[in-house]
Scaffold this active site. Structure first.
Site, PDB file in Angstrom:
ATOM      1  N   LYS A  35      37.056  -2.677  -8.888  1.00  0.00           N
ATOM      2  CA  LYS A  35      36.136  -1.533  -8.933  1.00  0.00           C
ATOM      3  C   LYS A  35      34.982  -1.714  -7.944  1.00  0.00           C
ATOM      4  CE  LYS A  35      35.253  -2.002 -13.319  1.00  0.00           C
ATOM      5  NZ  LYS A  35      36.143  -3.137 -13.590  1.00  0.00           N
ATOM      6  N   THR A  36      34.381  -2.867  -7.983  1.00  0.00           N
ATOM      7  CA  THR A  36      33.243  -3.095  -7.094  1.00  0.00           C
ATOM      8  C   THR A  36      33.718  -3.110  -5.641  1.00  0.00           C
ATOM      9  OG1 THR A  36      32.164  -4.343  -8.834  1.00  0.00           O
ATOM     10  CG2 THR A  36      31.297  -4.638  -6.622  1.00  0.00           C
ATOM     11  N   ASP A 219      27.716   1.330  -9.945  1.00  0.00           N
ATOM     12  CA  ASP A 219      28.623   0.320 -10.484  1.00  0.00           C
ATOM     13  C   ASP A 219      28.240   0.038 -11.942  1.00  0.00           C
ATOM     14  OD1 ASP A 219      30.631  -1.523 -10.592  1.00  0.00           O
ATOM     15  OD2 ASP A 219      29.756  -2.946  -9.172  1.00  0.00           O
ATOM     16  N   GLU A 220      29.165  -0.471 -12.729  1.00  0.00           N
ATOM     17  CA  GLU A 220      28.890  -0.836 -14.133  1.00  0.00           C
ATOM     18  C   GLU A 220      28.310   0.341 -14.911  1.00  0.00           C
ATOM     19  OE1 GLU A 220      29.719  -3.817 -15.224  1.00  0.00           O
ATOM     20  OE2 GLU A 220      29.720  -5.136 -13.485  1.00  0.00           O
ATOM     21  N   GLN A 250      33.779  -3.260 -21.162  1.00  0.00           N
ATOM     22  CA  GLN A 250      32.717  -4.194 -20.775  1.00  0.00           C
ATOM     23  C   GLN A 250      31.330  -3.647 -21.075  1.00  0.00           C
ATOM     24  OE1 GLN A 250      33.317  -6.602 -17.111  1.00  0.00           O
ATOM     25  NE2 GLN A 250      34.971  -5.178 -16.720  1.00  0.00           N
ATOM     26  N   ARG A 604      35.643 -13.516 -16.327  1.00  0.00           N
ATOM     27  CA  ARG A 604      34.910 -14.030 -15.157  1.00  0.00           C
ATOM     28  C   ARG A 604      35.713 -15.125 -14.468  1.00  0.00           C
ATOM     29  NH1 ARG A 604      33.026 -10.015 -14.141  1.00  0.00           N
ATOM     30  NH2 ARG A 604      34.262  -9.347 -15.914  1.00  0.00           N
TER      31      ARG A 604
HETATM   32  P1  ATP Z   1      34.457  -6.392 -12.967  1.00  0.00           P
HETATM   33  O1  ATP Z   1      34.970  -5.424 -13.983  1.00  0.00           O
HETATM   34  O2  ATP Z   1      34.434  -7.781 -13.495  1.00  0.00           O
HETATM   35  O3  ATP Z   1      33.192  -5.957 -12.339  1.00  0.00           O
HETATM   36  P2  ATP Z   1      35.855  -5.357 -10.673  1.00  0.00           P
HETATM   37  O4  ATP Z   1      36.811  -4.373 -11.172  1.00  0.00           O
HETATM   38  O5  ATP Z   1      34.597  -4.864 -10.096  1.00  0.00           O
HETATM   39  O6  ATP Z   1      35.565  -6.437 -11.803  1.00  0.00           O
HETATM   40  P3  ATP Z   1      36.122  -6.773  -8.190  1.00  0.00           P
HETATM   41  O7  ATP Z   1      35.025  -7.752  -8.402  1.00  0.00           O
HETATM   42  O8  ATP Z   1      35.891  -5.659  -7.259  1.00  0.00           O
HETATM   43  O9  ATP Z   1      36.617  -6.240  -9.607  1.00  0.00           O
HETATM   44  O10 ATP Z   1      37.439  -7.523  -7.736  1.00  0.00           O
HETATM   45  C1  ATP Z   1      37.919  -8.678  -8.378  1.00  0.00           C
HETATM   46  C2  ATP Z   1      38.502  -9.640  -7.358  1.00  0.00           C
HETATM   47  O11 ATP Z   1      39.721  -9.132  -6.865  1.00  0.00           O
HETATM   48  C3  ATP Z   1      37.616  -9.827  -6.171  1.00  0.00           C
HETATM   49  O12 ATP Z   1      37.692 -11.164  -5.750  1.00  0.00           O
HETATM   50  C4  ATP Z   1      38.224  -8.906  -5.145  1.00  0.00           C
HETATM   51  O13 ATP Z   1      37.926  -9.317  -3.834  1.00  0.00           O
HETATM   52  C5  ATP Z   1      39.700  -9.001  -5.453  1.00  0.00           C
HETATM   53  N1  ATP Z   1      40.472  -7.796  -5.088  1.00  0.00           N
HETATM   54  C6  ATP Z   1      40.235  -6.537  -5.461  1.00  0.00           C
HETATM   55  N2  ATP Z   1      41.156  -5.689  -4.980  1.00  0.00           N
HETATM   56  C7  ATP Z   1      42.038  -6.436  -4.267  1.00  0.00           C
HETATM   57  C8  ATP Z   1      43.230  -6.150  -3.505  1.00  0.00           C
HETATM   58  N3  ATP Z   1      43.720  -4.927  -3.388  1.00  0.00           N
HETATM   59  N4  ATP Z   1      43.838  -7.181  -2.927  1.00  0.00           N
HETATM   60  C9  ATP Z   1      43.372  -8.455  -3.036  1.00  0.00           C
HETATM   61  N5  ATP Z   1      42.270  -8.783  -3.728  1.00  0.00           N
HETATM   62  C10 ATP Z   1      41.596  -7.787  -4.347  1.00  0.00           C
HETATM   63 MG    MG Z   2      32.591  -5.128 -10.604  1.00  0.00          MG
END
Ligand code: ATP
Ligand code: MG
Length: 722
Positions: A35-36, A219-220, A250, A604
């Site tokens: 997402k981020t 975000d969040e 979350q 995490r």
């Molecule tokens: P959270 O809910 O904990 O905030 P999130 O959904 O924001 O998580 P991110 O932090 O954006 O998730 O991504 C998690 C990890 O996966 C990061 O290390 C990111 O670089 C990696 N990632 C995300 N998308 C891809 C992709 N398509 N290919 C490879 N790695 C990815």
């Molecule tokens: Mg995130």
């Protein structure tokens, strides 16, 4: 720049979100699904492809750490072309707005943000002055009441009550508000409410920002509260685009007024907003992810999402039943050293706990092993008593009307301003609706106060005035150095003697170096260095200190770990009564939030997760015996590997699954026993403290008389029993 670069490394759904035409949009997805990452790529996409100016983009995140990380990630993608883009926390951005428009917002230029500690002091004083019984009207409850009302956008004048109890709370709120307004003090909730009101009452200012920010990304989002939502809604207006990303699983700030229902509200208010779901997790190995999924299905209030990974199984989750909190800390530190020995860096490791008080024991263990660590939140540098004292002098120098600062130092070090003199000041300030400083000068100028009280108050007023004059030409760090010395703070602590006093003096010196190294942030050019530093101390530093670039183990509460990821994660104190917290077991609805917090913690971890609990724990000066947390039981056994390192022979636990049983037998078959003295050819004599595993892989921990503790594989160690 090749636009396809912005889509590289994204899956189809992620691309759909990043490359969608400008519109409002919801990205709803579980932890680690990117997402981020989507949000960051979207910012770059809007600039590169949609030709949005960086000035038209606003990105809001939840913590300063997350904001800093986002800034870094955007910078990497855009190579500095994002200059002028606003990326920050709700509070940071609201502060920026209020600074820019302080007159319209009815604030003095030097308004100061106060933290909950200052808030409580102020409230205590007001409640006392109102002749209310502190037991019946605790300051803490007043703080929650006021925070709750501000979150709903309600001022005292909006409130009416027939209930006499509620009427009193309103009166307290009223007195608090007046006092803050007079003194130019703004609490965290006030930042948001006041900037919202600024827009409400000054439509031309709102119009300016609505025109400016064509795209707002948050975000969040699951953790936004009412006022934050109203704030976003207003800023977006009819023409702007709001992109929100979040995960209902979350949502962990319900206790502070966060509303998962804001997601629903968004879908209603932004009719036609597209919803995109992401289902692939890229962060964690499948054992970790499956454990998290299995845990969260125990919640009933969910929007429902799937999460899978292509990653391999990875290591099982290691579960450690420690004897007590010291043993637990030693275990954690031992694992970190192993990680380091294998070439891993310290900053890969995070230690997460439910409450700040748990960090101390872990800190001790880290210090003992001389491992660098950094704490986010908790007992931060700027929270320390002596630092707050010194900063209060600086605040009063900056703004004489800052009542919270005045109260703090008027008699510190003692200068004979007793309770009587103080209540004279307070009475005068209440009668005249003035600040304490104004009351002091008024009483002195009109000879309304005499004797010792008069002379001691005069001394204080003269001291502050003199300090202010003395430092007029000095650099910030020299100012602080001067004030610490001539205020008498330093000699006060010097007289105290002892280790504690010594460390307070060192901290004061550290404050001078912190000021020397302080750089005004980009978004604060218009502030004086001192004002920027004072704001930094409350706002920015609210999460961390130390140098970002040091390789250090990261310690933080589960709450502040949200959005972050680490190769190795330790969740400590996973016990009933700790996590879930005692309160949540008593209040309905809170349990699900605790479980979401546990879900946040587990997710995490990228490669390795350790969960530990202590059978007995000393906290807040009390000895407690806890059972392992229900959350551990909710994780299927197949994802867990139990680590046995016991300093004592285990009693049968209330928790059958983790009884020692066969492993203990197998340990004993090695011929050693806990507590036994042994001799090692190289390391000398020691005592068997712990063991782990069984058979030829069985390892034991020995506390060597000379070298301290070491882990050895029994079959190689060639120990001699003594
Ligand atoms: P959270 O809910 O904990 O905030 P999130 O959904 O924001 O998580 P991110 O932090 O954006 O998730 O991504 C998690 C990890 O996966 C990061 O290390 C990111 O670089 C990696 N990632 C995300 N998308 C891809 C992709 N398509 N290919 C490879 N790695 C990815
Ligand atoms: Mg995130």
């Amino acid at each position: 720049m090749d636009v396809s670069l912005l889509l590289d490394g994204l899956n189809d759904e992620q691309r759909n979100a990043v490359a969608a035409p400008p519109s409002s949009m919801l990205v709803l997805a579980g932890a680690g699904s990117g997402k981020t990452r989507v949000l960051v790529h979207r910012l770059a996409w809007l600039m590169q492809v949609e030709q949005c100016s960086p000035y038209s983009l606003l990105a809001v995140t939840f913590t300063n750490k997350a904001a800093a990380e986002m800034r870094g990630r955007v910078d990497k993608l855009l190579n500095g072309r994002q200059q002028g883009m606003w990326i920050g926390t709700f509070h940071g951005i609201a502060h920026r707005l209020l600074r820019a428009h302080h007159l319209d917002a009815g604030l003095p230029a030097e308004f100061q943000i106060i933290d909950s500690d200052d808030q409580l002091r102020l409230l205590k004083r007001l409640i006392k002055a109102m002749n209310l019984d502190e037991k019946q009207w605790p300051a803490k409850q007043a703080m929650w009441y006021i925070g709750g009302k501000k979150d709903e956008g309600l001022r005292p004048e909006h409130l009416q009550a027939y209930d006499p109890i509620e009427r009193n709370w309103i009166k307290i709120y009223q007195a608090y508000q007046e006092s803050c307004d007079r003194a130019g003090l703004v609490d965290f909730g006030e930042l948001l409410l006041r900037s919202h009101e600024l827009w409400l009452h000054k439509p031309h200012i709102l119009a300016h920002y609505q025109d400016r920010f064509s795209n707002i990304l948050v975000d969040e989002f699951q953790d936004t509260n009412n006022i934050q939502y109203a704030w976003l809604r207003m800023l977006t207006g009819d023409r702007g685009n709001l992109m929100i990303v979040g995960d209902d699983d979350q949502s962990i700030y319900g206790w502070r007024g966060a509303q998962v229902a804001n997601i629903q509200r968004f879908l209603t208010d932004f009719d036609g907003a597209k919803t995109i779901k992401l289902e692939q997790n890229y962060r964690s190995s499948s054992n970790i992810l499956n454990a998290a999924n299995a845990l969260i299905v125990n919640n009933s209030e969910r929007m429902g999402k799937e999460l899978w990974t292509e990653d391999n199984e990875g290591d099982p989750i290691s579960l450690y039943a420690s004897f007590n909190e010291v043993d637990e800390a030693r275990f954690v530190v031992g694992r970190i050293k192993e990680w380091q020995d294998q070439g891993g860096s310290l900053s890969d490791c995070a230690i997460l706990y439910r409450s700040n008080a748990q960090s101390r024991v872990v800190e001790d263990a880290l210090l003992q092993e001389q491992l660098a660590y950094r704490i986010y939140g908790g007992h931060r540098f700027f929270d320390r008593l002596e630092i707050k004292d010194a900063m209060a002098y600086m605040r009063l120098k900056n703004n004489r009307d800052d009542d919270a600062a005045f109260e703090r130092i008027v008699n510190k070090p003692t200068r004979g301003i007793g309770d009587r003199a103080l209540s004279l000041l307070r009475d005068a300030s209440r009668e005249q609706g003035s600040t304490l400083w104004q009351a002091a000068t008024y009483l002195l100028d009109n000879n309304l106060i005499a004797g010792r009280a008069a002379s001691s108050i005069r001394k204080f007023v003269e001291l502050i005035t003199a300090l202010d004059n003395d430092v007029a030409e000095l650099a910030l760090h020299e100012q602080i150095d001067h004030v610490v010395l001539y205020s008498g703070l330093k000699s006060m602590y010097q007289l105290e003697k002892g280790e504690k006093a010594q460390s307070r003096i060192e901290n004061l010196e550290e404050l001078v170096s912190a000021a020397r190294g302080f750089k005004i942030p980009d978004d604060s050019e218009e502030m004086t260095e001192l004002s920027a530093f004072l704001a930094f101390a409350v706002l920015e530093s609210a999460e961390g200190q130390a140098d970002e670039f040091d390789d250090a183990v990261q310690l933080m509460t589960l709450h502040s770990a949200k959005g972050l990821e680490f190769p190795v994660v330790f969740m400590i104190g996973v016990e009933e009564g700790m996590f879930p917290s005692q309160q949540s077991t008593e209040e309905s609805g809170r349990m699900e939030e605790e479980r979401r917090l546990c879900y946040v913690g587990i997710t995490r971890a990228m490669k390795k997760l350790y969960i530990s609990y202590a059978e007995s724990r000393r906290l807040y000066g009390k000895e407690m015996n806890h059972r392992p947390s229900r959350f551990i039981r909710e994780i299927p056994e197949k994802y867990i590997e139990e680590i046995r390192l016991k300093t004592q022979i285990r009693q049968p636990t209330q928790f059958g699954r983790f009884s020692a049983g066969s492993e203990k037998m197998s340990f004993e078959s090695t011929g050693y026993q806990l507590g036994q003295r042994v001799l090692h050819a190289k390391f000398g004599e020691g005592i068997v403290m712990n063991y782990e595993g069984s058979g030829p892989q069985c390892r034991i921990q020995i506390e060597f008389d000379q070298l301290g503790s070491k882990w050895l594989v029994v079959s190689y160690a060639r120990l001699q029993a003594l």
